[in-house]
Design a protein around this motif. Structure first.
Motif: not given
Length: 223
Positions: A123-137
């Motif tokens: 979950p901790a890594v998934l949260s950071l991945l989700a934030d990465r994708e959001r910022r890219s979008r």
């Protein structure tokens, strides 16, 4: 010639960056779960003590690696956009950026995929991945907004949705490029963005944001 002696903080930062790079290379080659701390320190040329002096464990290193790569890529893309005089120039800058990144494209995609897979179980890594994708979008949405404004048109759909479409196409095209390397060219996703932007601009100018009604069947028949 007198060389400057590194401070303790500077030396530690160099060690940290070299450990991150060694981990990134090994994750791409062997997978996250297939890479041990011992392999990372051996590749980087340090001891286990140096590793644990910078990271509590492999998970913290993974989080640091994600943050590092995210900040670096976003900073590079934002700098390219800031230095462009038009949307078309932004597209060209990004096309060149993709060509440069594509020198190690397969390794880049392998690392990204490994981090996705690891994140699905953490979950901790998934949260950071989700934030990465959001910022890219968000970065893409900002570029698209500037493109529509330069054309004096209103986007035919919420710009966030259009950015998501571009982002998803980039992911899919990346996979296809590795699977069929001889059938695709570097910077191909930017050609797609250019095509989509021209199509969306034409759609916005016609005002046809809703799908047209299908023609009525002839002779009273049903399709």
């Amino acid at each position: 010639m007198i060389s400057k002696r590194l401070t303790r903080q500077e030396s530690r930062e160099i060690t940290r960056q070299e450990l991150l790079q060694a981990a990134a290379d090994l994750f791409a080659e062997c997978g996250v779960n297939g890479t041990s701390v011992e392999q990372i320190v051996e590749r980087a040329g340090y001891s286990r003590g140096a590793f644990y002096g910078n990271f509590d464990g492999k998970q913290q290193l993974i989080l640091a690696l994600l943050e590092q790569r995210t900040e670096r890529e976003l900073a590079e893309v934002q700098a390219l956009s800031a230095n462009a005089g038009s949307f078309e120039e932004t597209i060209e800058h990004l096309r060149n950026w993709h060509r440069e990144r594509d020198k190690n494209f397969a390794s880049w995609l392998a690392l990204r995929t490994e981090l996705w897979l690891y994140g699905m179980r953490d979950p901790a890594v998934l949260s950071l991945l989700a934030d990465r994708e959001r910022r890219s979008r968000e970065a893409m949405a900002q570029a698209l907004t500037q493109g529509f404004a330069a054309r004096s048109v209103t986007p035919p759909a919420p710009v966030e949705l259009l950015a998501l479409i571009v982002h998803a196409l980039d992911d899919g095209l990346s996979i296809q490029r590795v699977l069929s390397a001889g059938d695709s060219t570097a910077g191909g996703v930017m050609d797609v963005v250019d095509l989509l932007m021209r199509s969306w601009t034409a759609l916005a100018r016609t005002g046809a944001t809703e799908p047209a009604e299908p023609p009525a069947p002839e002779n009273g028949t049903t399709p």
